[in-house]
Design an enzyme around this catalytic site. Structure first.
Site, mmCIF file in Angstrom:
data_model
loop_
_atom_site.group_PDB
_atom_site.id
_atom_site.type_symbol
_atom_site.label_atom_id
_atom_site.label_comp_id
_atom_site.label_asym_id
_atom_site.label_seq_id
_atom_site.Cartn_x
_atom_site.Cartn_y
_atom_site.Cartn_z
ATOM 1 N N ILE A 1 72.218 87.376 20.293
ATOM 2 C CA ILE A 1 71.817 87.972 21.563
ATOM 3 C C ILE A 1 73.091 88.608 22.126
ATOM 4 C CG2 ILE A 1 70.907 87.591 23.871
ATOM 5 C CD1 ILE A 1 69.415 85.169 22.814
ATOM 6 N N PRO A 2 73.213 89.924 22.049
ATOM 7 C CA PRO A 2 74.524 90.575 22.222
ATOM 8 C C PRO A 2 74.954 90.735 23.675
ATOM 9 C CG PRO A 2 72.853 92.218 21.755
ATOM 10 C CD PRO A 2 72.164 90.881 21.661
ATOM 11 N N CYS A 3 75.279 89.619 24.320
ATOM 12 C CA CYS A 3 75.743 89.681 25.704
ATOM 13 C C CYS A 3 77.077 90.407 25.820
ATOM 14 C CB CYS A 3 75.831 88.275 26.308
ATOM 15 S SG CYS A 3 76.794 87.104 25.352
ATOM 16 N N HIS A 4 77.811 90.530 24.697
ATOM 17 C CA HIS A 4 79.085 91.245 24.733
ATOM 18 C C HIS A 4 78.882 92.741 24.983
ATOM 19 C CE1 HIS A 4 77.663 91.202 20.537
ATOM 20 N NE2 HIS A 4 78.210 92.387 20.430
ATOM 21 N N ARG A 5 77.648 93.236 24.852
ATOM 22 C CA ARG A 5 77.368 94.658 25.075
ATOM 23 C C ARG A 5 77.050 94.968 26.533
ATOM 24 N NH1 ARG A 5 73.350 95.075 19.906
ATOM 25 N NH2 ARG A 5 74.892 94.462 18.340
#
Length: 281
Positions: free
Chosen positions: A246-250
């Protein structure tokens, strides 16, 4: 490349971030290699194998100003994410991830009656703690900045009434598929979302941001129908338990600032640099 090789390469790259940040200008290949105790040829080969681009190019992706460039050049509105994500190499996570969410009643029980398996695994971004139920991966945390014990406490405290069982062999097939996915094909990686209704809405929105692209907290708030809840959205992004998948870094600030990252900003910068380099190669 094996996960252990990935992890070794990340540790080298993490040292390079410190060197790059300490300097006022881009370091030469020779200087970087010397600081790492490697020959220029070996250092170049190692970085190119891990990142897909040369160390010189990779420095640009690691630069502190890269976040603003990403926001300017690779921002996506989530309504158009499908079109963006299906072109080229930036394929959507949610087209490949199999996921389901825990019911509100189950979430309210704080993990009561739930068995969660866990294990430590090398990843492209250092040592990672992976947790999962019989339905899929429910947690991934990176320990390179926070340390192993705080990472374990962090994830287990989210579901305090669950039964935790160390069983890396149970998780290994999913972990290998997650960390070695080709072209973002994560079809063999089921995930199980354990969170509140708002958190799950936010995490679902994050999965619609294509690899190599970014969005903002305010854009996520708008698309889930809560445009004034930017702070609550930011909190939900920070509470994402399944890093990387789940790409929270984006998710970034509207100003172009990186914002926070639960497992340390150097890891967030590395994740963004890694994805940008691979999208460009």
């Amino acid at each position: 490349m094996s996960n252990m090789e990935h992890s070794y390469h990340f540790n080298v790259m993490r040292r390079a971030i410190d060197l790059i940040d300490a300097g006022d200008e881009q370091l030469s290949l020779e200087n970087l290699a010397s600081e790492m105790g490697m020959s220029p040829a070996h250092f170049q080969r190692l970085f190119t194998k891990w990142a897909g681009v040369s160390p010189k190019k990779f420095q640009q992706y690691l630069a502190l100003g890269h976040a603003k460039a990403l926001l300017h050049e690779h921002f996506t509105t989530l309504e158009t994410a499908d079109a963006v994500g299906l072109s080229g190499s930036g394929r959507l996570h949610d087209l490949f991830l199999k996921w389901e969410a825990m019911s509100p009643g189950e979430y309210a029980r704080r993990g009561g009656g739930l068995t969660i398996f866990w294990g430590w695994f090398d990843s492209p971004f250092g040592l990672s703690l992976v947790m999962g139920t019989e339905k899929g991966i429910c947690g991934i945390g990176f320990a390179s900045e926070t340390g192993t014990e705080p990472t374990m406490v962090d994830l287990t405290s989210r579901w305090p009434k669950a039964t935790f069982v160390e069983d890396p062999m149970f998780l290994r097939p999913w972990v290998q598929a997650a960390y070695n996915a080709q072209n973002n094909d994560l079809s063999e990686v089921p995930i199980y979302l354990i969170g509140s209704a708002l958190q799950i809405k936010v995490w679902e929105a994050l999965m619609r941001i294509p690899s190599g692209n970014v969005s903002t907290y305010s854009e996520i708030a708008r698309v889930i129908g809560a445009p004034k809840a930017v702070r609550a959205v930011g909190t939900a992004v920070g509470r994402n338990p399944i890093s990387w998948l789940i790409p929270c870094h984006r998710a970034m600030r509207k100003s172009g600032g990186l914002g926070g990252y639960h497992w340390g900003l150097p890891v967030k910068r590395a994740l963004l640099a890694y994805e940008t380099a691979r999208a460009a190669s």
